[in-house]
Scaffold this active site. Structure first.
Site, PDB file in Angstrom:
ATOM      1  N   ASP A 168     -12.593  -1.465   2.307  1.00 25.06           N
ATOM      2  CA  ASP A 168     -13.849  -0.882   2.757  1.00 25.06           C
ATOM      3  C   ASP A 168     -14.312   0.166   1.746  1.00 25.06           C
ATOM      4  O   ASP A 168     -13.627   0.441   0.752  1.00 25.06           O
ATOM      5  CB  ASP A 168     -13.704  -0.306   4.166  1.00 25.06           C
ATOM      6  CG  ASP A 168     -12.625   0.774   4.285  1.00 25.06           C
ATOM      7  OD1 ASP A 168     -12.402   1.537   3.312  1.00 25.06           O
ATOM      8  OD2 ASP A 168     -12.004   0.867   5.363  1.00 25.06           O
ATOM      9  N   HIS A 222       1.993 -15.834  -9.522  1.00 19.46           N
ATOM     10  CA  HIS A 222       2.663 -15.923  -8.230  1.00 19.46           C
ATOM     11  C   HIS A 222       3.158 -14.537  -7.803  1.00 19.46           C
ATOM     12  O   HIS A 222       3.800 -13.842  -8.568  1.00 19.46           O
ATOM     13  CB  HIS A 222       3.824 -16.912  -8.314  1.00 19.46           C
ATOM     14  CG  HIS A 222       4.463 -17.174  -6.997  1.00 19.46           C
ATOM     15  ND1 HIS A 222       5.803 -17.385  -6.871  1.00 19.46           N
ATOM     16  CD2 HIS A 222       3.947 -17.268  -5.742  1.00 19.46           C
ATOM     17  CE1 HIS A 222       6.100 -17.602  -5.605  1.00 19.46           C
ATOM     18  NE2 HIS A 222       4.976 -17.525  -4.903  1.00 19.46           N
ATOM     19  N   TYR A 269     -10.432   0.785   8.609  1.00 20.30           N
ATOM     20  CA  TYR A 269      -9.271  -0.070   8.324  1.00 20.30           C
ATOM     21  C   TYR A 269      -9.635  -1.508   7.967  1.00 20.30           C
ATOM     22  O   TYR A 269      -8.839  -2.420   8.150  1.00 20.30           O
ATOM     23  CB  TYR A 269      -8.264  -0.023   9.480  1.00 20.30           C
ATOM     24  CG  TYR A 269      -7.831   1.384   9.786  1.00 20.30           C
ATOM     25  CD1 TYR A 269      -6.926   2.034   8.971  1.00 20.30           C
ATOM     26  CD2 TYR A 269      -8.366   2.077  10.875  1.00 20.30           C
ATOM     27  CE1 TYR A 269      -6.544   3.345   9.230  1.00 20.30           C
ATOM     28  CE2 TYR A 269      -7.988   3.387  11.148  1.00 20.30           C
ATOM     29  CZ  TYR A 269      -7.077   4.013  10.319  1.00 20.30           C
ATOM     30  OH  TYR A 269      -6.699   5.318  10.570  1.00 20.30           O
ATOM     31  N   ALA A 270     -10.818  -1.732   7.443  1.00 15.25           N
ATOM     32  CA  ALA A 270     -11.240  -3.069   7.012  1.00 15.25           C
ATOM     33  C   ALA A 270     -10.723  -3.281   5.591  1.00 15.25           C
ATOM     34  O   ALA A 270     -11.468  -3.179   4.612  1.00 15.25           O
ATOM     35  CB  ALA A 270     -12.758  -3.211   7.099  1.00 15.25           C
ATOM     36  N   ASN A 271      -9.428  -3.524   5.509  1.00 15.00           N
ATOM     37  CA  ASN A 271      -8.740  -3.649   4.233  1.00 15.00           C
ATOM     38  C   ASN A 271      -7.675  -4.728   4.347  1.00 15.00           C
ATOM     39  O   ASN A 271      -7.071  -4.893   5.402  1.00 15.00           O
ATOM     40  CB  ASN A 271      -8.030  -2.336   3.866  1.00 15.00           C
ATOM     41  CG  ASN A 271      -8.927  -1.137   3.925  1.00 15.00           C
ATOM     42  OD1 ASN A 271      -9.884  -1.029   3.187  1.00 15.00           O
ATOM     43  ND2 ASN A 271      -8.622  -0.209   4.833  1.00 15.00           N
ATOM     44  N   HIS A 282      -0.979   2.647   7.767  1.00 11.20           N
ATOM     45  CA  HIS A 282      -2.042   2.814   6.777  1.00 11.20           C
ATOM     46  C   HIS A 282      -1.566   3.588   5.539  1.00 11.20           C
ATOM     47  O   HIS A 282      -1.964   3.257   4.419  1.00 11.20           O
ATOM     48  CB  HIS A 282      -3.245   3.511   7.409  1.00 11.20           C
ATOM     49  CG  HIS A 282      -4.452   3.543   6.529  1.00 11.20           C
ATOM     50  ND1 HIS A 282      -5.067   2.416   6.036  1.00 11.20           N
ATOM     51  CD2 HIS A 282      -5.160   4.595   6.029  1.00 11.20           C
ATOM     52  CE1 HIS A 282      -6.099   2.752   5.286  1.00 11.20           C
ATOM     53  NE2 HIS A 282      -6.183   4.070   5.264  1.00 11.20           N
TER      54      HIS A 282
END
Length: 139
Positions: free
Chosen positions: A28, A20, A128-130, A106
């Site tokens: 990316d 948990h 920014y594909a994170n 970021h």
């Protein structure tokens, strides 16, 4: 052989060991990965596998209670942002819970990845594909 969608043994093991509030980052191809965090490198070539495909498979096995996303995705990659939010909304329905979504700059996002139990590098080549996914409990 496993029956579930996720066949990568290293990634499957990482998810199985999450407790948990532990986190797993999906990123990316360009996100820097701290040396002290387990790197799960799925990248084959540009775009393979892509970010959204990877998120989709991971959440088939991971119960998610929170997601952290870089603020910059809203302006620099709105299509991926919209699709990611749709995936998380669909996941809320499947899990019967509300997933908290937090946006951070970021630079802060990169620092937070250091707390992840693993970082999954995809072949995604869009900015920014994170996402950092935080594990919940399904009860």
């Amino acid at each position: 052989m496993k029956k579930t969608a996720l066949l990568n043994a290293q990634l499957s093991h990482n998810i199985a060991t999450l407790g948990h509030t532990d986190s797993l980052t999906i990123c990316d191809a360009g996100l820097p990965i701290p040396e002290f965090v387990e790197r799960i490198d799925l990248a084959l070539t540009a775009g393979v596998p892509n970010f959204l495909q990877t998120v989709n498979v991971v959440v088939e096995e991971m119960f998610v209670e929170k997601a952290v996303i870089a603020e910059e995705i809203k302006q620099k990659n709105p299509q991926t942002h919209t699709a990611l939010l749709a995936q998380l909304s669909e996941l809320e329905q499947k899990q019967s819970n509300q997933i908290a979504i937090e946006y951070v700059p970021h630079e802060e996002f990169k620092a937070l990845t250091g707390d992840s139990k693993g970082i999954v590098r995809t072949g995604e080549c869009s900015p920014y594909a994170n996402v950092i996914l935080y594990s919940g409990v399904p009860f």
